[in-house]
Structure formats: structure tokens, C-alpha cells
Design an enzyme around this catalytic site. Structure first.
Site, PDB file in Angstrom:
ATOM      1  N   ASN A  12       0.877  -1.173   0.000  1.00  0.00           N
ATOM      2  CA  ASN A  12       0.000   0.000   0.000  1.00  0.00           C
ATOM      3  C   ASN A  12       0.915   1.223   0.000  1.00  0.00           C
ATOM      4  O   ASN A  12       1.427   1.626   1.039  1.00  0.00           O
ATOM      5  CB  ASN A  12      -0.890  -0.047   1.248  1.00  0.00           C
ATOM      6  CG  ASN A  12      -1.861   1.114   1.307  1.00  0.00           C
ATOM      7  OD1 ASN A  12      -1.797   2.044   0.492  1.00  0.00           O
ATOM      8  ND2 ASN A  12      -2.760   1.064   2.269  1.00  0.00           N
ATOM      9  N   ARG A  96      -2.474  -2.076  -3.572  1.00  0.00           N
ATOM     10  CA  ARG A  96      -3.664  -1.256  -3.409  1.00  0.00           C
ATOM     11  C   ARG A  96      -3.556  -0.098  -4.408  1.00  0.00           C
ATOM     12  O   ARG A  96      -2.565   0.627  -4.404  1.00  0.00           O
ATOM     13  CB  ARG A  96      -3.731  -0.705  -1.997  1.00  0.00           C
ATOM     14  CG  ARG A  96      -4.884   0.262  -1.842  1.00  0.00           C
ATOM     15  CD  ARG A  96      -4.867   0.928  -0.505  1.00  0.00           C
ATOM     16  NE  ARG A  96      -6.031   1.786  -0.388  1.00  0.00           N
ATOM     17  CZ  ARG A  96      -6.015   2.958   0.228  1.00  0.00           C
ATOM     18  NH1 ARG A  96      -4.925   3.411   0.790  1.00  0.00           N
ATOM     19  NH2 ARG A  96      -7.102   3.673   0.285  1.00  0.00           N
ATOM     20  N   HIS A 185     -12.591   3.197  -0.344  1.00  0.00           N
ATOM     21  CA  HIS A 185     -12.616   2.207   0.757  1.00  0.00           C
ATOM     22  C   HIS A 185     -13.326   0.915   0.316  1.00  0.00           C
ATOM     23  O   HIS A 185     -13.825   0.157   1.145  1.00  0.00           O
ATOM     24  CB  HIS A 185     -13.386   2.736   1.993  1.00  0.00           C
ATOM     25  CG  HIS A 185     -12.719   3.847   2.728  1.00  0.00           C
ATOM     26  ND1 HIS A 185     -13.450   4.836   3.353  1.00  0.00           N
ATOM     27  CD2 HIS A 185     -11.429   4.121   2.963  1.00  0.00           C
ATOM     28  CE1 HIS A 185     -12.628   5.688   3.945  1.00  0.00           C
ATOM     29  NE2 HIS A 185     -11.390   5.272   3.709  1.00  0.00           N
ATOM     30  N   ARG A 246     -11.565  15.944   6.757  1.00  0.00           N
ATOM     31  CA  ARG A 246     -12.354  16.328   5.580  1.00  0.00           C
ATOM     32  C   ARG A 246     -13.765  16.733   5.993  1.00  0.00           C
ATOM     33  O   ARG A 246     -14.359  16.122   6.880  1.00  0.00           O
ATOM     34  CB  ARG A 246     -12.455  15.165   4.590  1.00  0.00           C
ATOM     35  CG  ARG A 246     -11.145  14.746   3.967  1.00  0.00           C
ATOM     36  CD  ARG A 246     -11.403  13.766   2.814  1.00  0.00           C
ATOM     37  NE  ARG A 246     -10.167  13.129   2.387  1.00  0.00           N
ATOM     38  CZ  ARG A 246      -9.902  11.824   2.529  1.00  0.00           C
ATOM     39  NH1 ARG A 246     -10.790  11.009   3.068  1.00  0.00           N
ATOM     40  NH2 ARG A 246      -8.763  11.327   2.108  1.00  0.00           N
ATOM     41  N   GLU A 389      -8.160  -4.783   5.212  1.00  0.00           N
ATOM     42  CA  GLU A 389      -7.996  -4.508   3.784  1.00  0.00           C
ATOM     43  C   GLU A 389      -6.850  -5.309   3.184  1.00  0.00           C
ATOM     44  O   GLU A 389      -6.933  -5.746   2.045  1.00  0.00           O
ATOM     45  CB  GLU A 389      -7.782  -3.000   3.579  1.00  0.00           C
ATOM     46  CG  GLU A 389      -9.058  -2.216   3.848  1.00  0.00           C
ATOM     47  CD  GLU A 389      -8.851  -0.720   3.963  1.00  0.00           C
ATOM     48  OE1 GLU A 389      -8.466  -0.256   5.047  1.00  0.00           O
ATOM     49  OE2 GLU A 389      -9.082  -0.012   2.978  1.00  0.00           O
TER      50      GLU A 389
END
Ligand code: AMP
Length: 403
Positions: A12, A96, A185, A246, A389
Site C-alpha cells: 500500500n 492497493r 474504501h 475532511r 484490507e
């Protein structure tokens, strides 16, 4: 790939970091995990834990100039434990990749054409895809003969119907610039929704689930019978829930207003909404632990930030309830979702009429295992399912190369 090759290295790659895990897909066991941080700075850090040997975490500090140097350092750490990239047991490297656009809806073996297409998507994912590409190129250089697989964050959401994926703007303009809702996601939403079905003893095709991935980034998704039908992030990860830094949903006119009235540039507004907003912008902290601590001390700004966060979350639970029609489970995952019992409690408080409730005792239990936290009488299961993940990327990678 040899018959004994069952290991997958998951990479990743971020702009200044590389997270990695080596897994054995024969039994899903993690053999090594690690992280390289602050790539390109003087004080880069590599933390490596060789789980296979039972060895403790090894940390090294010192300048790591670029991703190539970082991956070489990771390879050396793995070699030191007999888990090197040259091992015949390594079946593939799974990467990823944040944005797969409309083209990539499945995990994909990376060849020159695929890499070119991922590059073509840089304008819609300027912060993420370049780092992912660097990670892929570096890994290819280290093991050119090994299959490298891209697993896309957007892929799980590609089943969204057109009416959920399109913004209500001029179609020609939208299509010319690939402006639509992609969602992110996805690997987590896929893993968690499937794992929730298993927790309920059902096949994914039988259940409708609302997944709340609440980490520093946060997104909700509505999953009907194993397929995503709506998700809260859009063209970029900025849309939807209130996140650590965010804003999530906001009237787009706020941006014109800031440009015209405050004289801010597009880049400054981008930075404001992505990096200085959300919980951080509201109260100065983006870590839910710290926010809860401040609330316990009577801090009003922290309390308001928490209330805004929960209000948005509740609106999405309600919206996705309506989208799905029937809901079998609402599931919490990621750093906040897995650990913050007050967030879970507040998010479903008052929703008894929708069949939703949390059992205070079950909600207070700390565990790494998937678990139900709703009382037995509740019509809708409320669950906590730790996301994984890396395992999902490894699973998808291995399924592709061993097919
Ligand atoms: P993630 O992006 O999934 O790694 O989640 C990171 C976030 O999880 C942190 O910024 C914290 O806000 C939150 N978090 C982690 N541990 C806890 C905890 N024990 N209680 C509340 N929030 C937590």
C-alpha cells in the site's frame, strides 16, 4: 507460479509511505507486517515485524530517499527472516490502487497497458494514484517475473446503479471530464459486508447491510445482496461523512464563495476542505479518543464537533435504510467504528422505530473479533466487524493468480 507458491506480498504505497504485509494464503496467516514512513525526508523510519519467526518489531531510522530505496529496504528485512522476494513461495504482489475509474471493476494483473490506464486516471486521483504507480514500478523492477495485481479501492462500488453514480449536472460536461461518483474504501466495504453476512450465518446474497467505515477517512455504503448500491464518497474521497480532516458533504457554492469573497485559490480551498476541516477544523483535534476525553472534561467545542459528526452519520443511516428498503445489519468498522463505543451508541440512538438498538453491555466489550452489539429483540443486527484490507487484497490477488 509453483504449486507451493501461496504467499502474497501486499503493498500500500502512499506519497511518503509504504505499508506492507506478507500473507500465506494457504491459511491466511500473516508472516510479516511493516511500514516505511517519511520517505524522502532525513528521518525516515522502517518498522518491520516478522510474525512468522515470532520476532519482535525491528525499527530503523535514517534517510530513505525514495520508494525504490524503501522497497529495497523492505526486501532486505524480509530476506533476513528467510521471507525474501526471491522466495519460490511468493505467488504474487498485490497493490492497493486507489482509483480504477470506470475501466477497472475487478482485480487486474498489471501489464504495460494496465499501468498506462492507471496513469491516465491520475487527474481524477492526483494525490493517490501517482504513489501507487511508483510502488508498482519499483516492485516490478525487483521481481519482473512475478505477477503484480492491482486491487482498486473503487472496484466494489462499480455496481452502483447509474442513478446513484451520476451527479445531476450536464451530462456532456460530466462525461468529458469523467465526473461521477466512484466511491472509495471499496476493499474494506467488500470485506466487512461479506464478513457480516457470515456473522449472521447467511450468504452475502441474502442480506442487506449498511457499512459504516469510520477511520480518519470515513465512508458509508449500502450493500444489497453482496453488491454495493450506494456509497457516500464520490468523485474523490471528500464527499459524504464528516471525517478526521475532511468536511464531507458541503454546498459546492461554498467553494465559489471562498474564492470570490475570501480570495482563496482552488488549491487553498482543496487544502482547507481535505486537510483542515472535519473534526480537526471543528475542534482542533481529529482523533476521536482526544475528542471524547475533552467532552468528558466539559469542552463545548469538542461536544459540538462530536454532535455534527453523529448527525451526519445518522442522516446516512436513514438514507441508506430508505435506499435498501429492508436492512439486516448496520455494521461499524475501522479505527473509530471498531473502538469508539460512544460513537456507535450515539449513531443509532433514537432509531428504535427503524428496528435499531445497541445493548450497552455488549457495546462496551473490547474485542478484535466480529461481534453483534444489538439486543436480541432488535429487528436489525448492529455489529462491529474489524476491517482487514490487506487480507482482502491478498485474497483477491491470490484468487486471480491461482485461478
Ligand atoms: P483508521 O483510519 O481506520 O486507522 O482510524 C484512525 C482513527 O481511529 C484515529 O484517528 C482515531 O480517531 C480513531 N481511534 C483509534 N483508536 C480509537 C479508540 N480507542 N477510541 C476512539 N477512537 C479511536
Amino acid at each position: 507460479m509453483t504449486a507451493t507458491a501461496t504467499r502474497v506480498l501486499v503493498l500500500n504505497s502512499g506519497s511518503s509511505s509504504v505499508k506492507y504485509q506478507l500473507l500465506d494464503m494457504a491459511d491466511g496467516r500473516r508472516l510479516a507486517v511493516g511500514l516505511v514512513e517519511r520517505i524522502g525526508e532525513e528521518n525516515s523510519r522502517l518498522a518491520h515485524t516478522p510474525l512468522a519467526t515470532g520476532g519482535g518489531k525491528r525499527e530503523t531510522e535514517g534517510a530513505i530517499a525514495d520508494h525504490e530505496t524503501a522497497l529495497k529496504a523492505v526486501a532486505a528485512e524480509l530476506s533476513a527472516d528467510g521471507l525474501g522476494l526471491d522466495s519460490p513461495q511468493l505467488a504474487a504482489i498485490g497493490h492497493r490502487v486507489v482509483h480504477g475509474g470506470l475501466r477497472f471493476t475487478e482485480p487486474t494483473v498489471i501489464d504495460a497497458a494496465v499501468l498506462k490506464e492507471i496513469e491516465r486516471l491520475v487527474p481524477v486521483a492526483p494525490l493517490h494514484n501517482p504513489a501507487n504507480i511508483t510502488g508498482i514500478r519499483t516492485a516490478q523492477a525487483l521481481r519482473p517475473d512475478l505477477p503484480q495485481v492491482a486491487v482498486f479501492d473503487t472496484a466494489f462500488h462499480s455496481t452502483m446503479p447509474e442513478y446513484a453514480a451520476r451527479y445531476a449536472i450536464d451530462v456532456e460536461t460530466a462525461d468529458a471530464h469523467r465526473v461521477r461518483r466512484y466511491g472509495f474504501h471499496g476493499t474494506s466495504h467488500a470485506y466487512v459486508s461479506r464478513r457480516t453476512a457470515a456473522l449472521l450465518g447467511k450468504d452475502p446474497s441474502e442480506v442487506n447491510v449498511i457499512v459504516l467505515h469510520l477511520g480518519n477517512g470515513a465512508s458509508a455504503s449500502a450493500v444489497a445482496g453482496g453488491r454495493c448500491v450506494d456509497t457516500s464518497m464520490g468523485l474523490t474521497p471528500l464527499e459524504g461523512l464528516v471525517m478526521g480532516t475532511r468536511s464531507g458533504d458541503i454546498d459546492p457554492a461554498v467553494t465559489f464563495h471562498l474564492k470570490r469573497v475570501a480570495g482563496m485559490s482552488a488549491d487553498e480551498i482543496d487544502e482547507l476542505l481535505n486537510k483542515k476541516s472535519g473534526l480537526l477544523g471543528l475542534c482542533g483535534d481529529n482523533d476521536m479518543r482526544e475528542i471524547r476525553r475533552r467532552i468528558d472534561e466539559g469542552d463545548e467545542r469538542a461536544a459540538l464537533a462530536f454532535d455534527i459528526y453523529i448527525h451526519r452519520l445518522k442522516k446516512y443511516i436513514g438514507a441508506y435504510y430508505a435506499v435498501l428498503g429492508r436492512v439486516d445489519a448496520v455494521v461499524f468498522t475501522a479505527g473509530v467504528g471498531e473502538n469508539a463505543a460512544p460513537v456507535r451508541e450515539a449513531a443509532v440512538a433514537g432509531l428504535e422505530e427503524l428496528g435499531l438498538a445497541v445493548d450497552a453491555g455488549l457495546n462496551a466489550v473490547r474485542s478484535d473479533e466480529p461481534r453483534l452489539i444489538s439486543p436480541e429483540y432488535a429487528r436489525v443486527a448492529v455489529a462491529v466487524v474489524p476491517t482487514d484490507e490487506e487480507l482482502e487484497i491478498a485474497r483477491q490477488t491470490y484468487a486471480l493468480v491461482s485461478a
